[in-house]
Design a protein around this motif. Structure first.
Motif, PDB file in Angstrom:
ATOM      1  N   ILE A  65       0.744  -1.105  -0.062  1.00  0.00           N
ATOM      2  CA  ILE A  65      -0.005   0.098   0.113  1.00  0.00           C
ATOM      3  C   ILE A  65       0.955   1.231   0.139  1.00  0.00           C
ATOM      4  O   ILE A  65       0.432   2.387  -0.504  1.00  0.00           O
ATOM      5  CB  ILE A  65      -1.137  -0.044   1.119  1.00  0.00           C
ATOM      6  N   ILE A  96      -0.256   3.370  -3.091  1.00  0.00           N
ATOM      7  CA  ILE A  96      -1.697   4.284  -2.914  1.00  0.00           C
ATOM      8  C   ILE A  96      -1.675   5.520  -3.563  1.00  0.00           C
ATOM      9  O   ILE A  96      -0.566   6.119  -4.114  1.00  0.00           O
ATOM     10  CB  ILE A  96      -1.346   4.338  -1.445  1.00  0.00           C
ATOM     11  N   LEU A 146      -3.904   8.792  -3.510  1.00  0.00           N
ATOM     12  CA  LEU A 146      -4.869   9.452  -2.894  1.00  0.00           C
ATOM     13  C   LEU A 146      -6.039  10.240  -3.831  1.00  0.00           C
ATOM     14  O   LEU A 146      -5.722  10.665  -4.613  1.00  0.00           O
ATOM     15  CB  LEU A 146      -4.342  10.493  -2.003  1.00  0.00           C
ATOM     16  N   THR A 168      -2.674   3.920   4.685  1.00  0.00           N
ATOM     17  CA  THR A 168      -3.506   4.906   4.158  1.00  0.00           C
ATOM     18  C   THR A 168      -3.891   6.057   5.019  1.00  0.00           C
ATOM     19  O   THR A 168      -3.604   7.442   4.379  1.00  0.00           O
ATOM     20  CB  THR A 168      -5.192   4.361   3.810  1.00  0.00           C
ATOM     21  N   THR A 177      -8.142   0.761  -1.110  1.00  0.00           N
ATOM     22  CA  THR A 177      -8.236   1.814  -0.063  1.00  0.00           C
ATOM     23  C   THR A 177      -9.309   2.566  -0.272  1.00  0.00           C
ATOM     24  O   THR A 177      -9.311   3.807   0.306  1.00  0.00           O
ATOM     25  CB  THR A 177      -7.163   2.526   0.017  1.00  0.00           C
ATOM     26  N   GLN A 186     -10.343   5.757   2.165  1.00  0.00           N
ATOM     27  CA  GLN A 186     -10.250   7.261   1.700  1.00  0.00           C
ATOM     28  C   GLN A 186     -11.586   8.252   1.565  1.00  0.00           C
ATOM     29  O   GLN A 186     -11.505   9.257   2.025  1.00  0.00           O
ATOM     30  CB  GLN A 186      -9.615   7.372   0.364  1.00  0.00           C
TER      31      GLN A 186
END
Length: 202
Positions: free
Chosen positions: A56, A60, A62, A96, A187, A191
């Motif tokens: 992750i 990841i 965002l 996260t 995720t 989020q």
């Protein structure tokens, strides 16, 4: 006046994300994990969790609106994250939370504490009477009073968890299904819920 969740000294004694990861790696090298309970099973879970966190950390992405929301926060917050190295949900969620904080341009600092060394803290944030982790407690950076809390997992995962638990499945099957959901979700649910939490602070 609201009461501070913990003292500045206690917050200062918490782990940074790097130190938390380093602690887990050091314990793994000794065939151990965090917490008072030690078993080969928990050590194996922790080894898997290190892989999950690393994946992750590397992959990841965002949500742009989440990046914008944390960068625009009007004040500073300390995120107290209650976790353990053996916890599979924590492995899926903690990276996260860290990525969100890193994107905040200094508006958010993260502070990691181990659940079983801080039972008085987790006992303020029980889930259906249980000490479920991870738990995020958002503190005003100046007063250390609670501004919000979240966890132990995003709502779709929590719903699935309760459904699987009611079926009395063997833990391995239960765990496999839950982690398959996390892998597919990438995720996104976490989020989205953190975005709602951050928008509530503004």
């Amino acid at each position: 006046m609201a009461t501070p969740v913990l003292t500045p000294e206690r917050l200062a004694a918490s782990y940074s994300y790097t130190a938390y990861r380093h602690l887990i790696d050091e314990l793994q090298a000794e065939g151990k994990t965090t917490g008072p309970q030690q078993s080969e099973l928990l050590t194996n879970y922790t080894r898997l969790n290190v892989q999950r966190m690393s994946r992750i950390d590397k992959t990841i992405q965002l949500l742009p609106e989440l990046r914008a929301a944390v960068a625009a926060l009007p004040r500073r917050y300390a995120w107290l994250i209650i976790t353990e190295g053996w916890c599979g949900d924590a492995a899926q969620i903690v990276p996260t939370l860290e990525a969100v904080a890193q994107a905040s341009g200094g508006h958010i600092t993260t502070h990691y504490v181990l659940r079983d060394e801080n039972l008085d803290l987790i006992d303020q944030y029980l889930t259906n009477g249980g000490r479920s982790i991870p738990k995020l407690v958002v503190l005003d950076a100046e007063t250390l009073t609670e501004a919000a809390s979240w966890g132990p997992r995003p709502e779709p995962a929590q719903h699935m968890f309760l459904e699987l638990k009611s079926q009395n499945l063997p833990f391995e099957e239960f765990s496999t299904q839950l982690h398959a959901w996390y892998a597919k979700d990438k995720t996104q649910s976490t989020q989205q819920e953190i975005l709602q939490l951050v928008q509530g602070l503004a």
